[in-house]
Design an enzyme around this catalytic site. Sequence first.
Site, PDB file in Angstrom:
ATOM      1  N   THR A  73     -13.533   5.090 -13.171  1.00  0.00           N
ATOM      2  CA  THR A  73     -12.534   4.738 -12.170  1.00  0.00           C
ATOM      3  C   THR A  73     -12.928   3.487 -11.404  1.00  0.00           C
ATOM      4  OG1 THR A  73     -11.117   5.694 -10.453  1.00  0.00           O
ATOM      5  CG2 THR A  73     -13.476   6.073 -10.241  1.00  0.00           C
ATOM      6  N   GLU A  78       0.815  -1.211   0.000  1.00  0.00           N
ATOM      7  CA  GLU A  78       0.000   0.000   0.000  1.00  0.00           C
ATOM      8  C   GLU A  78       0.851   1.264   0.000  1.00  0.00           C
ATOM      9  OE1 GLU A  78      -3.855   1.947   0.129  1.00  0.00           O
ATOM     10  OE2 GLU A  78      -3.036   0.038  -0.543  1.00  0.00           O
TER      11      GLU A  78
END
Length: 355
Positions: free
Chosen positions: A252, A148
């Site tokens: 998206t 991440e």
Amino acid sequence: MENETTETSTSGCAALRALRRLWSMRSSLNLLGTTLDVTTGEWIEYSSGIGAGVDSFYEYLFKAHILFGKEDFWRMFHSAYLAVQKYFRHGPWYHEADMRNGKATYWQLTSLQAFWPGLQVLVGDIAAANSSHREFVHVWKKFGVLPERYLLDHLMLHPTEKYYPLRPELAESTFYLYQATKDPWYLEVGESIVNSLNSYTKVDGGFASIRDVTTMQLEDHQHSFFLAETCKYLYLLFDDSFLVDRNYVFTTEGHPLPVLSSWHDRLPEAYIPRNWTFLPSEKQARRASAMTLQVCPATSLDCRHRCQQVKSACHIPDARSDHRCFGDEECGVDATTCRRRTCSMAGYCGLWLFI
């Protein structure tokens, strides 16, 4: 059907108004923050980048232009893109910076940034897209998945954000780059992603997020975007028959929206001249992205008669045409900044953070 169409149209207009409103709140550097106070309309977080909190703005700004052919969205995106390249980009990486003064704040890679090469493909900046994509792939291979958050200034994982929640962004950019280049290397990247997912995240009944990429400890959790986006882009990478003779823009969230001819007819006049620069060659004009034609200060592009790049006097090309390297001595001097290029940990010449 009529009510549904009206509702869709109303939602679309609201979205376009929101884009314009956000753009009006940019700083003097054409940068935006990442967090707004919805009551006061003031920015709460001034540190900005291309990742969480602002990534979808850049994506929708450009895709609104593709969908509706509105020239003002291209102008807004072009200004925003140049600002990103000026204040966030460092070699193939994109750090974060203060939207008010452009000074770097956080030197970190975040997994959400991996969407950016895919957007650059749509813009036509293939070289820059490929450069960033290669480094994301290198980090993926280093850990087995994409963490991440990775601290570029310390070359280490973020101490508390070591997880991988099955995000789709790297697969998305790989899909776009393969569509643009048809280079089989991107298929190899896709195969590597699939193998990693099967090896580390597959469980009975689905795929699990990884809590810690250093131990591959799993969580009892699978986000919906894994099926809606990650799997979708990997599938389309290897079988794009769905796209044949169709014109779509993906949201998206990975939903395909058709580009209607009534909107798209204006694009050849409104979009291409500003998005591409045509360079003369001995045989035929070679199409090159206007975004990548940056040269050293005090030089310019003269397009009064025909576009011709004025080369930098400081430019020294890399030893290899594919920019691969085993050491700094094989790298030249960058034509854009007149700075010495160095060899990255992935083995490519560029303007990297560290030597």
